[in-house]
Design a protein around this motif. Structure first.
Motif, PDB file in Angstrom:
ATOM      1  N   MET A   1       0.037   4.216  15.687  1.00  0.00           N
ATOM      2  CA  MET A   1      -0.915   5.216  15.203  1.00  0.00           C
ATOM      3  C   MET A   1      -1.233   4.957  13.739  1.00  0.00           C
ATOM      4  O   MET A   1      -0.382   4.539  12.969  1.00  0.00           O
ATOM      5  CB  MET A   1      -0.340   6.629  15.337  1.00  0.00           C
ATOM      6  N   SER A   2      -2.480   5.155  13.332  1.00  0.00           N
ATOM      7  CA  SER A   2      -2.860   5.007  11.945  1.00  0.00           C
ATOM      8  C   SER A   2      -2.480   6.268  11.189  1.00  0.00           C
ATOM      9  O   SER A   2      -1.930   7.214  11.732  1.00  0.00           O
ATOM     10  CB  SER A   2      -4.365   4.756  11.860  1.00  0.00           C
ATOM     11  N   VAL A   3      -2.809   6.260   9.904  1.00  0.00           N
ATOM     12  CA  VAL A   3      -2.432   7.393   9.076  1.00  0.00           C
ATOM     13  C   VAL A   3      -3.178   8.649   9.509  1.00  0.00           C
ATOM     14  O   VAL A   3      -2.616   9.741   9.567  1.00  0.00           O
ATOM     15  CB  VAL A   3      -2.723   7.056   7.604  1.00  0.00           C
ATOM     16  N   GLU A   4      -4.481   8.516   9.850  1.00  0.00           N
ATOM     17  CA  GLU A   4      -5.290   9.694  10.144  1.00  0.00           C
ATOM     18  C   GLU A   4      -5.433   9.961  11.637  1.00  0.00           C
ATOM     19  O   GLU A   4      -5.338  11.098  12.070  1.00  0.00           O
ATOM     20  CB  GLU A   4      -6.674   9.521   9.518  1.00  0.00           C
ATOM     21  N   HIS A   5      -5.673   8.932  12.421  1.00  0.00           N
ATOM     22  CA  HIS A   5      -5.952   9.134  13.844  1.00  0.00           C
ATOM     23  C   HIS A   5      -5.186   8.094  14.671  1.00  0.00           C
ATOM     24  O   HIS A   5      -4.755   7.056  14.157  1.00  0.00           O
ATOM     25  CB  HIS A   5      -7.453   9.013  14.130  1.00  0.00           C
ATOM     26  N   ALA A   6      -5.043   8.413  15.947  1.00  0.00           N
ATOM     27  CA  ALA A   6      -4.425   7.466  16.879  1.00  0.00           C
ATOM     28  C   ALA A   6      -5.358   6.282  17.089  1.00  0.00           C
ATOM     29  O   ALA A   6      -6.585   6.431  17.077  1.00  0.00           O
ATOM     30  CB  ALA A   6      -4.117   8.156  18.200  1.00  0.00           C
ATOM     31  N   THR A   8      -7.316   3.192  19.036  1.00  0.00           N
ATOM     32  CA  THR A   8      -8.033   3.145  20.315  1.00  0.00           C
ATOM     33  C   THR A   8      -7.123   2.675  21.434  1.00  0.00           C
ATOM     34  O   THR A   8      -7.169   3.198  22.560  1.00  0.00           O
ATOM     35  CB  THR A   8      -9.251   2.209  20.192  1.00  0.00           C
ATOM     36  N   ARG A   9      -6.289   1.683  21.145  1.00  0.00           N
ATOM     37  CA  ARG A   9      -5.343   1.192  22.159  1.00  0.00           C
ATOM     38  C   ARG A   9      -4.413   2.297  22.621  1.00  0.00           C
ATOM     39  O   ARG A   9      -4.150   2.457  23.822  1.00  0.00           O
ATOM     40  CB  ARG A   9      -4.526   0.034  21.569  1.00  0.00           C
ATOM     41  N   LEU A  21       3.490   2.605  26.824  1.00  0.00           N
ATOM     42  CA  LEU A  21       3.795   3.232  25.533  1.00  0.00           C
ATOM     43  C   LEU A  21       5.257   3.677  25.493  1.00  0.00           C
ATOM     44  O   LEU A  21       5.758   4.268  26.459  1.00  0.00           O
ATOM     45  CB  LEU A  21       2.901   4.450  25.297  1.00  0.00           C
ATOM     46  N   PRO A  22       5.974   3.404  24.398  1.00  0.00           N
ATOM     47  CA  PRO A  22       7.344   3.930  24.262  1.00  0.00           C
ATOM     48  C   PRO A  22       7.337   5.458  24.228  1.00  0.00           C
ATOM     49  O   PRO A  22       6.329   6.079  23.869  1.00  0.00           O
ATOM     50  CB  PRO A  22       7.807   3.348  22.908  1.00  0.00           C
ATOM     51  N   ASP A  23       8.472   6.042  24.582  1.00  0.00           N
ATOM     52  CA  ASP A  23       8.555   7.502  24.636  1.00  0.00           C
ATOM     53  C   ASP A  23       8.277   8.150  23.290  1.00  0.00           C
ATOM     54  O   ASP A  23       7.591   9.179  23.215  1.00  0.00           O
ATOM     55  CB  ASP A  23       9.942   7.930  25.143  1.00  0.00           C
ATOM     56  N   ALA A  45     -13.264  11.191  26.255  1.00  0.00           N
ATOM     57  CA  ALA A  45     -14.163  10.074  26.551  1.00  0.00           C
ATOM     58  C   ALA A  45     -13.422   8.925  27.211  1.00  0.00           C
ATOM     59  O   ALA A  45     -13.937   8.280  28.135  1.00  0.00           O
ATOM     60  CB  ALA A  45     -14.833   9.599  25.260  1.00  0.00           C
ATOM     61  N   ALA A  46     -12.169   8.672  26.772  1.00  0.00           N
ATOM     62  CA  ALA A  46     -11.388   7.582  27.359  1.00  0.00           C
ATOM     63  C   ALA A  46     -11.032   7.874  28.802  1.00  0.00           C
ATOM     64  O   ALA A  46     -11.028   6.982  29.646  1.00  0.00           O
ATOM     65  CB  ALA A  46     -10.124   7.348  26.528  1.00  0.00           C
TER      66      ALA A  46
END
Length: 276
Positions: A1-6, A8-9, A21-23, A45-46
């Motif tokens: 995750m980035s600083v502001e938002h998750a 796209t992956r 994804l890990p727990d 949307a995803a």
């Protein structure tokens, strides 16, 4: 995750059912989605683009529920608790916090009726005897499985880690400490005599709670306190050395060690065992 938002992956993997994804990353995404409408829109949307079967199922369920929701009478207005209060305490804590305040008042009355011993006297002060364990009992009650109807839900949410443990502990201390402050002032007991044992016992409960569970740690420490301090004090008729000014450095050391353990093992409170 980035600083502001998750990323796209991460959003796309979560939309597919958290495949790969890990727990801990799944929990982080869920905690982030609670407060980020932008990422919730990206997740919608995803799901629509990457998992059309899920989107179709949601649309089918909503098409059946929408007429019923529209036809249902409006629920009666209820006074809602402030949002900030819900983040710091649970309704199940209210009677136990009231009990802690009532016990503190009873200890104050016993102290006054029996004659205040004063800070350097050998007499027994109920305020000193109860000060260390009152917040511990409140913390234990706030995490007891049988006392909180929403226990399983609370213990499984992404934020059920050290942050939530500390918030409920602060909520307990916010009720107990002012009552003890009034009791200590009215009976002439030094603030440090009851405050340091109170905070030291609370941090020791949290430190041990990361290993055996907060409730079990609280019950164990209260039992030890009753056997080692309360019983000998009542039997001898004199305040134990641990509750006199000579024992304050030891309580300060216990407080520092407890804080160190809590900080070092802060990840342990995200495990369900910490909620036992």
């Amino acid at each position: 995750m980035s600083v502001e938002h998750a990323s796209t992956r991460t959003i796309e993997a979560y939309a597919r059912g958290a495949t790969g994804l890990p727990d801990d990353e799944v929990w982080a995404v869920e905690a982030h989605l609670e407060v980020c409408p932008v990422c919730r829109d990206r997740l919608t949307a995803a799901v629509g683009a990457g998992v059309p079967a899920v989107a179709s199922l949601v649309d089918a369920v909503w098409s059946g529920l929408e007429p019923q929701v529209a036809a249902a009478p409006a629920p009666p207005s209820r006074r809602r608790r402030p949002a900030w209060l819900s983040r710091w305490a649970t309704p199940a804590m209210v009677p136990w916090l009231a009990m802690a305040a009532a016990v503190t008042l009873a200890a104050l009355l016993l102290d006054l009726l029996g004659g205040s011993p004063g800070p350097g006297s050998a007499g027994i002060s109920p305020v000193l005897l109860l000060a260390p364990v009152l917040p511990v009992l409140g913390v234990a009650a706030s995490w007891a499985r049988g006392l909180d109807p929403a226990y399983e839900l609370t213990a499984s949410v992404p934020r059920a880690g050290l942050q939530l443990v500390l918030r409920r502990t602060v909520a307990v201390l916010a009720v107990v400490l002012p009552a003890l402050l009034v009791g200590g002032w009215a009976t002439g007991v030094m603030v440090a005599q009851w405050l340091l044992p109170c905070l030291a016992f609370t941090t020791a409960t949290l430190a041990l709670g990361g290993v055996v569970g907060v409730t079990r740690a609280a019950v164990s420490l209260v039992a030890v306190w009753a056997a080692v301090i309360v019983a000998p004090t009542l039997a001898d008729g004199r305040t134990a050395a641990a509750l006199r000014t000579d024992g304050l450095p030891v309580w300060g050391l216990i407080l520092a060690l407890g804080l160190g353990v809590v900080i070092a093992r802060r990840g342990a409170y995200s495990v369900l065992g910490a909620h036992r």
